[in-house]
Design an enzyme around this catalytic site. Sequence first.
Site, mmCIF file in Angstrom:
data_model
loop_
_atom_site.group_PDB
_atom_site.id
_atom_site.type_symbol
_atom_site.label_atom_id
_atom_site.label_comp_id
_atom_site.label_asym_id
_atom_site.label_seq_id
_atom_site.Cartn_x
_atom_site.Cartn_y
_atom_site.Cartn_z
ATOM 1 C CG ASP A 61 -84.067 -59.516 19.281
ATOM 2 O OD1 ASP A 61 -84.535 -58.513 18.711
ATOM 3 O OD2 ASP A 61 -83.215 -59.449 20.181
ATOM 4 C CD GLU A 99 -81.165 -54.019 14.445
ATOM 5 O OE1 GLU A 99 -79.970 -53.825 14.733
ATOM 6 O OE2 GLU A 99 -82.103 -53.779 15.236
#
Length: 314
Positions: free
Chosen positions: A13, A193
């Site tokens: 991420d 997401e």
Amino acid sequence: MPTLTPLIAQRADPHIHRHTDGYYYFTASVPAFDRVELRRATSIEGLAQAPTVDVWIKPDSGPYSELIWAPELHFNEGAWYVYFAAAPSREIKDKLFQHRMYAIRNSGPNPLEGEWEFMGQIDTGIDSFCLDATTFSHKGVLYYLWAQKDVAIEGNSNLYIAPMASPWQLGGPPVMLSKPEFDWEIRGFWVNEGPSVLKRNGKIFISYSASATDENYAMGLLWADENADLLDPGAWTKLAAPVLRTCYEHRVYGPGHNSFTSGADGDTVMLVYHARTYTEIIGDPLWNPDRHTYVKALRWDEAGMPVFGSASQA
């Protein structure tokens, strides 16, 4: 084209922010999911060896004491903010973890120094699993963009946008922009997401990630005209096909959860994302630490649309 190697190992991420002070700032999920870690360097390449600073460590108990996911560092309204998701435990309820979104603030010039203030939960008005927040400003409005579960819609999470009243409070109701619907978005899990925003060529682009976090993970794209009402779902166009996906030929698997930054020339857009280099994962892919940070230059076609290319090549 040369085959890419990871910039930073075991950082999922990834988020890189290039600030006006000349530094690149990096944060990401650490394998232990227990802290917010920052580093900075005067070049993207320099981030690989830059010392890390733990600016916030989770408490031992409480609503935000487990699974610190996907921190992002932003400079909003004169202060630094890190937005992240956290859960009260590792317990799964109704097939989901129990994450909510939180913010911390540092008013100093260097976010690796000074005090960080816990600003509390970012309340979206919907009490459900949520994560992967980012912010961006456009035409004088600060926007919040994130992923959240709607119990009336199949899947883990959809993408939402809302204006902000302050860098830690929403100023309007959430508006859903996208939900899992295409075949490539629903492999393993029904997921939208990890949104990230890029403004270029008269358009606002939102990249996002979908499907399970194994080799099925891939990236999609939404866009709207820069003069459109960004809170109108009808202003957004969604590509039916992914823009970045697993490259089996060069063994780069599950690219996703990206951010954008600028290259050394200040104009080239650099795509920052994580991926794995093998598929033989024992157990749940979530607990596997080997999602590595990659960085490559984004290209553009004649229509002004981004060309993401291969996950494995510059």
